[in-house]
Design a protein around this motif. Sequence first.
Motif, PDB file in Angstrom:
ATOM      1  N   ILE A 145       0.822  -1.422  -0.310  1.00  0.00           N
ATOM      2  CA  ILE A 145      -0.448  -0.013  -0.114  1.00  0.00           C
ATOM      3  C   ILE A 145       1.098   0.954   0.181  1.00  0.00           C
ATOM      4  CG2 ILE A 145      -1.797  -1.209   1.229  1.00  0.00           C
ATOM      5  CD1 ILE A 145      -0.767   0.248   4.105  1.00  0.00           C
ATOM      6  N   GLY A 146       1.996   0.819   0.107  1.00  0.00           N
ATOM      7  CA  GLY A 146       2.968   2.016  -0.236  1.00  0.00           C
ATOM      8  C   GLY A 146       4.675   2.231  -0.056  1.00  0.00           C
ATOM      9  N   GLN A 147       5.385   2.774  -0.389  1.00  0.00           N
ATOM     10  CA  GLN A 147       6.561   2.018  -0.260  1.00  0.00           C
ATOM     11  C   GLN A 147       7.357   3.587   0.459  1.00  0.00           C
ATOM     12  OE1 GLN A 147       7.669  -0.576  -1.731  1.00  0.00           O
ATOM     13  NE2 GLN A 147       9.665  -0.174  -0.917  1.00  0.00           N
ATOM     14  N   ILE A 148       7.803   2.794   1.346  1.00  0.00           N
ATOM     15  CA  ILE A 148       8.870   4.106   2.180  1.00  0.00           C
ATOM     16  C   ILE A 148      10.416   4.380   1.617  1.00  0.00           C
ATOM     17  CG2 ILE A 148      10.379   4.541   4.333  1.00  0.00           C
ATOM     18  CD1 ILE A 148       7.204   3.913   4.313  1.00  0.00           C
ATOM     19  N   ASP A 152      11.990  -2.014   1.313  1.00  0.00           N
ATOM     20  CA  ASP A 152      11.174  -1.648   3.226  1.00  0.00           C
ATOM     21  C   ASP A 152       9.908  -0.399   2.341  1.00  0.00           C
ATOM     22  OD1 ASP A 152      13.239  -1.870   3.916  1.00  0.00           O
ATOM     23  OD2 ASP A 152      12.742  -0.879   5.536  1.00  0.00           O
ATOM     24  N   GLY A 153       8.530  -1.972   2.033  1.00  0.00           N
ATOM     25  CA  GLY A 153       7.109  -1.332   1.789  1.00  0.00           C
ATOM     26  C   GLY A 153       6.579  -1.116   2.942  1.00  0.00           C
ATOM     27  N   LEU A 154       5.015  -1.103   2.702  1.00  0.00           N
ATOM     28  CA  LEU A 154       4.037  -1.435   4.165  1.00  0.00           C
ATOM     29  C   LEU A 154       3.518  -2.518   2.635  1.00  0.00           C
ATOM     30  CD1 LEU A 154       3.405   2.457   5.087  1.00  0.00           C
ATOM     31  CD2 LEU A 154       4.546   0.514   6.417  1.00  0.00           C
ATOM     32  N   TYR A 155       2.577  -3.295   4.076  1.00  0.00           N
ATOM     33  CA  TYR A 155       1.778  -4.535   3.326  1.00  0.00           C
ATOM     34  C   TYR A 155       0.797  -4.920   4.618  1.00  0.00           C
ATOM     35  CZ  TYR A 155       5.838  -5.036   0.088  1.00  0.00           C
ATOM     36  OH  TYR A 155       6.582  -4.670  -0.692  1.00  0.00           O
ATOM     37  N   VAL A 156      -0.323  -5.451   3.918  1.00  0.00           N
ATOM     38  CA  VAL A 156      -1.600  -5.573   4.442  1.00  0.00           C
ATOM     39  C   VAL A 156      -2.110  -5.964   4.201  1.00  0.00           C
ATOM     40  CG1 VAL A 156      -2.375  -3.310   5.223  1.00  0.00           C
ATOM     41  CG2 VAL A 156      -3.600  -3.938   3.355  1.00  0.00           C
ATOM     42  N   LEU A 157      -2.811  -7.107   4.066  1.00  0.00           N
ATOM     43  CA  LEU A 157      -3.912  -8.325   3.385  1.00  0.00           C
ATOM     44  C   LEU A 157      -4.856  -8.136   2.616  1.00  0.00           C
ATOM     45  CD1 LEU A 157      -4.501 -11.078   6.051  1.00  0.00           C
ATOM     46  CD2 LEU A 157      -2.301 -10.796   5.035  1.00  0.00           C
ATOM     47  N   SER A 158      -4.975  -8.352   2.038  1.00  0.00           N
ATOM     48  CA  SER A 158      -6.195  -7.769   1.030  1.00  0.00           C
ATOM     49  C   SER A 158      -7.687  -7.433   1.888  1.00  0.00           C
ATOM     50  CB  SER A 158      -5.937  -8.840  -0.108  1.00  0.00           C
ATOM     51  OG  SER A 158      -6.850 -10.104   0.112  1.00  0.00           O
ATOM     52  N   ASN A 175      -2.226  11.087   0.040  1.00  0.00           N
ATOM     53  CA  ASN A 175      -1.578  12.894  -0.935  1.00  0.00           C
ATOM     54  C   ASN A 175      -2.123  13.767  -1.400  1.00  0.00           C
ATOM     55  OD1 ASN A 175       1.023  12.173  -0.349  1.00  0.00           O
ATOM     56  ND2 ASN A 175       1.167  10.120  -1.239  1.00  0.00           N
ATOM     57  N   ARG A 176      -3.690  13.393  -1.005  1.00  0.00           N
ATOM     58  CA  ARG A 176      -4.382  14.582  -1.969  1.00  0.00           C
ATOM     59  C   ARG A 176      -4.647  15.291  -1.190  1.00  0.00           C
ATOM     60  NH1 ARG A 176      -9.494  10.348  -0.780  1.00  0.00           N
ATOM     61  NH2 ARG A 176      -9.495  11.463   1.044  1.00  0.00           N
ATOM     62  N   PRO A 177      -4.631  16.723  -1.682  1.00  0.00           N
ATOM     63  CA  PRO A 177      -4.526  18.487  -1.908  1.00  0.00           C
ATOM     64  C   PRO A 177      -5.667  18.701  -0.645  1.00  0.00           C
ATOM     65  CG  PRO A 177      -4.167  17.756  -3.682  1.00  0.00           C
ATOM     66  CD  PRO A 177      -5.211  16.709  -3.641  1.00  0.00           C
ATOM     67  N   GLU A 178      -5.536  18.837   0.767  1.00  0.00           N
ATOM     68  CA  GLU A 178      -6.184  19.823   1.457  1.00  0.00           C
ATOM     69  C   GLU A 178      -6.956  20.997   0.328  1.00  0.00           C
ATOM     70  OE1 GLU A 178      -4.432  20.807   5.480  1.00  0.00           O
ATOM     71  OE2 GLU A 178      -4.247  18.991   6.096  1.00  0.00           O
ATOM     72  N   ASP A 237       6.891  10.448  -1.534  1.00  0.00           N
ATOM     73  CA  ASP A 237       6.031  10.959  -1.103  1.00  0.00           C
ATOM     74  C   ASP A 237       4.865   9.368   0.124  1.00  0.00           C
ATOM     75  OD1 ASP A 237       5.123   9.592  -3.238  1.00  0.00           O
ATOM     76  OD2 ASP A 237       3.561  11.363  -3.865  1.00  0.00           O
ATOM     77  N   GLY A 238       6.083   8.241  -0.684  1.00  0.00           N
ATOM     78  CA  GLY A 238       4.880   6.612   0.262  1.00  0.00           C
ATOM     79  C   GLY A 238       3.988   5.831  -1.105  1.00  0.00           C
ATOM     80  N   ALA A 239       4.880   6.770  -1.873  1.00  0.00           N
ATOM     81  CA  ALA A 239       3.654   5.949  -2.877  1.00  0.00           C
ATOM     82  C   ALA A 239       5.075   4.969  -4.481  1.00  0.00           C
ATOM     83  CB  ALA A 239       3.070   6.951  -4.166  1.00  0.00           C
ATOM     84  N   LEU A 240       4.342   4.043  -4.846  1.00  0.00           N
ATOM     85  CA  LEU A 240       5.095   3.266  -5.112  1.00  0.00           C
ATOM     86  C   LEU A 240       4.920   3.810  -6.638  1.00  0.00           C
ATOM     87  CD1 LEU A 240       6.386  -0.090  -5.610  1.00  0.00           C
ATOM     88  CD2 LEU A 240       4.074  -0.697  -6.159  1.00  0.00           C
ATOM     89  N   ASP A 241       5.815   3.201  -6.857  1.00  0.00           N
ATOM     90  CA  ASP A 241       6.422   3.908  -8.275  1.00  0.00           C
ATOM     91  C   ASP A 241       6.840   2.550  -9.487  1.00  0.00           C
ATOM     92  OD1 ASP A 241       7.862   3.894 -10.673  1.00  0.00           O
ATOM     93  OD2 ASP A 241       9.096   5.463 -10.401  1.00  0.00           O
TER      94      ASP A 241
END
Length: 339
Positions: free
Chosen positions: A97-100, A204-210, A315-318, A274-278
């Motif tokens: 869900i994200g890449q550090i 290093d990335g962030l992982y969850v179960l589907s 990363n959605r703008p406020e 920004d933590g987004a996976l390329d």
Amino acid sequence: MMKSLIPAVLIQALAAFGAGADELTVQLRGTSPSTSAGFLLAEARGYYADEGLTVRLLPADDAPPFESIARGYADLAVEWMPVALVARENGLPLVNIGQIFARPALRLTCLAETGVTSAADLGGKTIGSWFHGTEYALQAWLNRLNLIPDDSLSGVSLLSQWPGSEMLSHKQAACISTLSDDPVPGDRLVELDPQAQGAAVLEDGLYVLSSALTNEDAEERLAAFLRASMKGWREATSAPDESARLLLGPDPDPDALRRHAEMLRRMGARLSADGALDEAEYRRTVAALRAGGARAVLRHDPQDAYTTRISARANRPEPAPPAPTPAASGAAEAAPQQQ
């Protein structure tokens, strides 16, 4: 081993993710505090609390990251991508869900006196490996070099590596696994980078179960966690001296303080913006893990192994504050002054 960790009852239990309060349990990885610096700082600075989250960070020595997530002890886990993709191929439905870190740190550091001046010289040499999953990245590299870890003169020998660089100083291995964040000091050492063979893989990335991605509220919490974590990581790497002092506690050893500060400084060069996976880097990682024919780390191309929805939310703008309406502004100007 991984198949034994995923009985259906555990996966069904984790389908309840997102049904409770804004609490997340995260299994960290790595033995150095610098490895988890961004998460630790986000907790210490209150960045998770600012997002309305209660976050519990499990120390890396509690359990292997994906064992914790499979057994339901953790909602998220931090781990290298090859470990995640191998676990997924073995039946654990992990999703990135994200890449550090946008770029990898794995290197081989070799004694020049053993005749290793480039990766082409590794044949017949003994190489130290940490194992515990990091051997997948190393195996992908060896596959690119057509080197088989079979202890032969034309292949390589892999030796279990302990912390530090004593294996080099005692000449028990020609090369050891190292990280660019924490290079080995010394003379006549050669550092090899898997990027030269197109064998670098994401770490290093962030992982969850589907099953954690079926609820919009749960996805919003994951996005908040990613956003706060990346804020912590940016602080850790942009203020490395202060961050190292906070991580090591009062009266740290001066040498340890300098070492950890330098590690954080170097990590800044690898940090995701920004933590987004390329997605291009993901494809390159898969290609490296699929190379090697029968010796390939991955047997099949992964399907649905990542999502960009969480990083997009994070990363959605406020929204900008509403501007006063012309009618309200005119009414205020026309209002008579009180005498």
